[in-house]
Motif scaffolding. Structure first.
Motif, mmCIF file in Angstrom:
data_model
loop_
_atom_site.group_PDB
_atom_site.id
_atom_site.type_symbol
_atom_site.label_atom_id
_atom_site.label_comp_id
_atom_site.label_asym_id
_atom_site.label_seq_id
_atom_site.Cartn_x
_atom_site.Cartn_y
_atom_site.Cartn_z
ATOM 1 N N ARG A 189 49.106 31.745 32.067
ATOM 2 C CA ARG A 189 50.045 32.874 32.019
ATOM 3 C C ARG A 189 49.298 34.182 31.797
ATOM 4 N NH1 ARG A 189 53.756 29.546 29.215
ATOM 5 N NH2 ARG A 189 52.939 30.261 27.221
ATOM 6 N N SER A 190 48.275 34.134 30.938
ATOM 7 C CA SER A 190 47.512 35.359 30.654
ATOM 8 C C SER A 190 46.788 35.843 31.908
ATOM 9 C CB SER A 190 46.523 35.146 29.503
ATOM 10 O OG SER A 190 45.398 34.376 29.894
ATOM 11 N N TRP A 191 46.215 34.913 32.681
ATOM 12 C CA TRP A 191 45.516 35.309 33.905
ATOM 13 C C TRP A 191 46.487 35.890 34.923
ATOM 14 C CZ3 TRP A 191 40.828 36.567 33.659
ATOM 15 C CH2 TRP A 191 39.937 35.885 32.823
ATOM 16 N N GLU A 251 49.373 28.540 28.443
ATOM 17 C CA GLU A 251 49.275 29.880 27.878
ATOM 18 C C GLU A 251 48.122 30.665 28.516
ATOM 19 O OE1 GLU A 251 49.204 32.042 23.509
ATOM 20 O OE2 GLU A 251 49.040 29.867 23.613
ATOM 21 N N TRP A 275 42.276 40.560 22.554
ATOM 22 C CA TRP A 275 43.443 39.685 22.433
ATOM 23 C C TRP A 275 43.208 38.650 21.349
ATOM 24 C CZ3 TRP A 275 46.450 37.943 27.313
ATOM 25 C CH2 TRP A 275 46.579 38.986 28.236
ATOM 26 N N HIS A 290 40.508 36.910 25.610
ATOM 27 C CA HIS A 290 40.286 38.123 26.387
ATOM 28 C C HIS A 290 39.913 39.224 25.406
ATOM 29 C CE1 HIS A 290 41.982 36.268 29.955
ATOM 30 N NE2 HIS A 290 43.109 35.992 29.314
ATOM 31 N N LEU A 340 44.057 32.396 22.752
ATOM 32 C CA LEU A 340 45.089 31.695 23.514
ATOM 33 C C LEU A 340 44.691 30.230 23.587
ATOM 34 C CD1 LEU A 340 45.434 34.244 26.459
ATOM 35 C CD2 LEU A 340 46.830 34.109 24.381
#
Length: 134
Positions: free
Chosen positions: A51-53, A48, A40, A37, A43
């Motif tokens: 979770r970020s989304w 993982e 960031w 991202h 990932l």
């Protein structure tokens, strides 16, 4: 429109709609899944990345994308889509309403799983706006 282009559009539709189920259905399985991202660190791994989304969607009240320069290429069971994202977003509780979100260049790499394209890498990089000298 190719199936690869349709899969890429589904990615942006899932993001715009803050639909985590649609987003999860689009991503490939396994530890080789990766995502960057803007701003960031890398990932790695489906868990993982998902979770970020979930975090992004929970904290983005509104987002809309206008895509330009979309190019899709297929290399066997891999597909690569590059594009420019022009983003419109809103800040929660803002009196202003909409705030221009800027522009990104994006690379999405897909892998063919059966007869579907699944995302295995998303990389979004910000484009710094340049002010022309007068």
């Amino acid at each position: 429109m190719t199936d690869l282009e349709a899969a890429n559009e589904e990615f942006f539709a899932a993001f715009e709609g803050a639909d985590l189920d649609r987003m999860e259905a689009l991503w490939a399985d396994g530890p080789d899944v990766a995502c960057v991202h803007p701003g960031w660190a890398m990932l790695r791994g489906r868990e993982e990345v998902m979770r970020s989304w979930a975090l992004i969607m929970a904290n983005t009240p509104y987002i809309q994308f206008v895509l330009t320069d979309v190019r899709a290429e297929i290399f066997g069971d891999r597909g690569v889509v590059t594009c420019s994202e022009h983003i419109l977003t809103a800040e929660e509780g803002s009196d202003v309403g909409f705030v221009a979100g800027g522009s990104l260049v994006t690379t999405n790499v897909f892998v063919r799983v059966g007869d579907e394209w699944r995302l295995c890498l998303h990389h979004g990089s910000p484009v710094l706006n340049q002010i022309e000298e007068e």
